[in-house]
Design a protein around this motif. Sequence first.
Motif, short mmCIF file in Angstrom:
data_model
loop_
_atom_site.label_atom_id
_atom_site.label_comp_id
_atom_site.label_asym_id
_atom_site.label_seq_id
_atom_site.Cartn_x
_atom_site.Cartn_y
_atom_site.Cartn_z
N LEU A 306 0.89 -1.58 0.25
CA LEU A 306 -0.33 0.57 0.41
C LEU A 306 0.76 1.49 -0.22
O LEU A 306 0.68 2.36 -0.65
CB LEU A 306 -1.07 0.02 0.87
N THR A 307 2.30 1.27 0.54
CA THR A 307 2.38 2.07 1.01
C THR A 307 3.28 2.94 -0.78
O THR A 307 3.34 3.99 -1.30
CB THR A 307 4.11 2.29 1.57
N MET A 308 3.75 1.29 -0.91
CA MET A 308 4.45 1.38 -2.76
C MET A 308 2.77 2.87 -3.81
O MET A 308 3.30 3.05 -4.47
CB MET A 308 4.49 0.07 -3.54
N LEU A 309 2.10 1.96 -3.42
CA LEU A 309 0.90 2.06 -4.59
C LEU A 309 0.25 3.58 -4.67
O LEU A 309 0.36 4.46 -4.75
CB LEU A 309 0.06 1.50 -4.32
N TRP A 310 0.51 3.98 -2.82
CA TRP A 310 0.33 5.46 -2.34
C TRP A 310 1.90 6.45 -3.02
O TRP A 310 1.38 7.43 -3.68
CB TRP A 310 0.01 5.39 -1.07
N SER A 311 2.51 6.02 -2.66
CA SER A 311 3.89 6.94 -2.99
C SER A 311 3.97 6.70 -5.09
O SER A 311 4.12 7.30 -5.13
CB SER A 311 5.19 6.10 -3.07
N ALA A 312 3.68 5.87 -5.67
CA ALA A 312 2.95 5.53 -6.99
C ALA A 312 2.61 7.06 -7.59
O ALA A 312 2.12 7.59 -8.30
CB ALA A 312 3.00 4.34 -8.16
N THR A 313 1.11 6.78 -7.30
CA THR A 313 -0.09 7.44 -7.24
C THR A 313 0.63 8.83 -6.84
O THR A 313 0.39 10.12 -7.21
CB THR A 313 -1.38 6.79 -6.32
N CYS A 367 -5.84 6.66 -5.12
CA CYS A 367 -4.34 4.81 -4.28
C CYS A 367 -5.89 3.82 -4.57
O CYS A 367 -6.50 2.68 -4.16
CB CYS A 367 -3.72 5.08 -3.65
N ALA A 368 -6.71 4.67 -3.60
CA ALA A 368 -8.30 4.37 -2.72
C ALA A 368 -9.05 3.28 -4.17
O ALA A 368 -9.79 2.75 -4.05
CB ALA A 368 -8.95 4.96 -1.88
N VAL A 369 -9.13 4.46 -4.48
CA VAL A 369 -10.24 3.79 -6.11
C VAL A 369 -9.57 2.90 -6.69
O VAL A 369 -10.44 2.37 -7.23
CB VAL A 369 -10.25 5.68 -7.25
N HIS A 370 -7.80 3.03 -7.11
CA HIS A 370 -7.59 1.83 -7.55
C HIS A 370 -7.25 0.89 -7.19
O HIS A 370 -8.33 -0.35 -7.56
CB HIS A 370 -6.37 1.32 -7.92
N VAL A 371 -7.48 0.42 -5.66
CA VAL A 371 -7.73 -0.63 -4.89
C VAL A 371 -9.06 -1.25 -4.89
O VAL A 371 -9.27 -2.35 -5.28
CB VAL A 371 -7.28 -0.06 -2.95
N VAL A 372 -10.15 0.08 -4.86
CA VAL A 372 -11.36 -0.64 -4.40
C VAL A 372 -11.86 -0.96 -5.84
O VAL A 372 -12.81 -2.44 -5.91
CB VAL A 372 -12.10 0.57 -4.36
N ILE A 403 -15.72 10.16 -8.44
CA ILE A 403 -14.33 10.57 -7.67
C ILE A 403 -12.93 10.71 -8.73
O ILE A 403 -12.80 12.05 -8.53
CB ILE A 403 -13.91 9.70 -6.42
N ASP A 404 -13.13 9.98 -9.62
CA ASP A 404 -12.51 10.72 -10.83
C ASP A 404 -12.82 11.40 -11.85
O ASP A 404 -12.16 12.67 -11.84
CB ASP A 404 -12.52 8.92 -11.73
N PHE A 405 -13.89 12.38 -11.45
CA PHE A 405 -14.43 13.11 -12.64
C PHE A 405 -13.72 13.84 -11.69
O PHE A 405 -13.67 15.13 -11.99
CB PHE A 405 -15.98 13.41 -12.47
N LEU A 406 -14.51 14.27 -10.05
CA LEU A 406 -13.87 15.63 -8.95
C LEU A 406 -12.47 15.86 -9.16
O LEU A 406 -12.31 16.29 -9.00
CB LEU A 406 -14.30 14.41 -7.80
#
Length: 550
Positions: A306-313, A367-372, A403-406
């Motif tokens: 999750l840290t790597m995903l958050w860092s990437a985004t 990151c949350a959008v990708h995980v969900v 969320i993507d649109f926002l």
Amino acid sequence: MGSSEEPDRTSLLHDSSSPTHPLLSKSYPSPSISEPQPESSEPDQTQFLQISYNYGPRPFKDLPFLILFLVVVLCTFGFGIFAVVNRNPNSSSVSSYSYDSSSTSCVKNSTASLKQQPISDYLKLSSSSHFLKDLIWTLVVTLILSIPFSWLLLLSLKNYTKQVVYASLPFFVVMPIFFDVYWFVACTVSSSCSEAFPLVYRILLLVFVFLFIGVIVWIIVANWHRIELTVDIIGIASHSLSRNLGLFVVLPCLTFSLVIYYAPIVVFLVFARLNGKIVPRESSGEYYCVWKQDSWVPAYYTLAILTMLWSATAMVELQVYVISGTIAQWYFAKDHDSTPKRSIRSSLRNALGPSSGTVCLSGLLICAVHVVRAAVDSARQEELQGIVNLMLRCCVNALLTAIDFLNKFTINFAAITGEAYCTSARMTYELLKRNLLSAVFVETVSSRILGGIVFVFSAIYAIVACAILKAVSNLGADAYFVAALAWVLLILVLGFFVHVLDNVIDTVYVCYAIDRDRGEVCKQEVHEVYVNLPIRRNHRSSLANRTVGV
């Protein structure tokens, strides 16, 4: 003709109280240039300040999310260091242990036989050395050539946008047809391929690809009337990017820094597997020794990933912030013929300083959008039945789309104004709503055309690379695999270029909306193109008056 009966359009342009002037909202007053407004000791808190690029010092925004990100990173590195120190050196020698019934534990054998690698394995390794050598050299040459290819593509899109786009459109159809027919014939001729894929499956795949090509043709025909406008938009973005070429130095450096940042985390993940002990296990009345990981290792894997995903985004949003800040400074520059000095440096300083919390928050949301979304897709593959599950998936997809649109233009707006994430999201929505512009067109058509150009360019390179490999090497059928990897590598590099150009298009779009909101024209060539963007139908007539005035 009759000036006494027809109102002056210039006066309507600066009169925010006129009902025929929908693009200047009362919440964002545009004071007259010749008449300075007196300062009020008690400003109306319901009104926003006039939107413009914030050149001054910016306060820190969304600081709690920056602190949360730092805490997560420190925990990842802290537990990773513990995993390295606490590793068990016997983790790879489980076969050397046996169960001791007297002590009811696993003990190491006194003599451990050393297994020698068979000679056949060395022969296989030496036979594959030529393949690895050709593969490495092909990828290295492709990576080196990708730099002048990107430069050539940028110059072509800047100076010959129309020719490049219209010349690439036929290849959107020709290339898939070529690969489809070539694969069908090659697989039919090859005995091994024809045995693995029977004729029925080959025909079905051939027909499916042709149906996909038909969809591409339909999309091109349906959007043909928009191609000309898209060509102008891509030309404006290419010109903007060519005036800020320093981005092609800073952005790859940021990506390289992310790779360096990932390196210790990957090492920590490897050593985390070595935390545990060898324990006995009973099966059918017999005991044998197995490796058992510590209970905290799976939790650390989750934290590190999750840290790597958050860092990437967050890195992606950081790059978007730098692009937006740099292009916005060029757009709002007082001297229209020059590029502001140190614009990239100031944007990078704002991104890593006052707006670092905003960047972290935006990255966390993505990151949350990708995980969900991955969880929803996984649940869909498991074929969960029931109307409740269907409704839940629909609600989740609607929320993720919202969320993507926002988030679409929020980080661009934050880079321009320095506002917090929520404030930027609200002000961006109100700005686009007041100006009645259609962002969907900018996002879809230009992105697809740029992606198609990159596909065509990379496919031509892959065909040439495959022909060269077949002529100068003994790879045989492996030449197709090496050429395919070179094709993927070039697509990734050129795709990064398209990603930058897409963000330039979005930034120019937001700057254009700010211009219209203020009743100003900072870049005349941009207004001449973006004024043709589609608008909301119910306000088309009122906007026609505004565009004539501008």
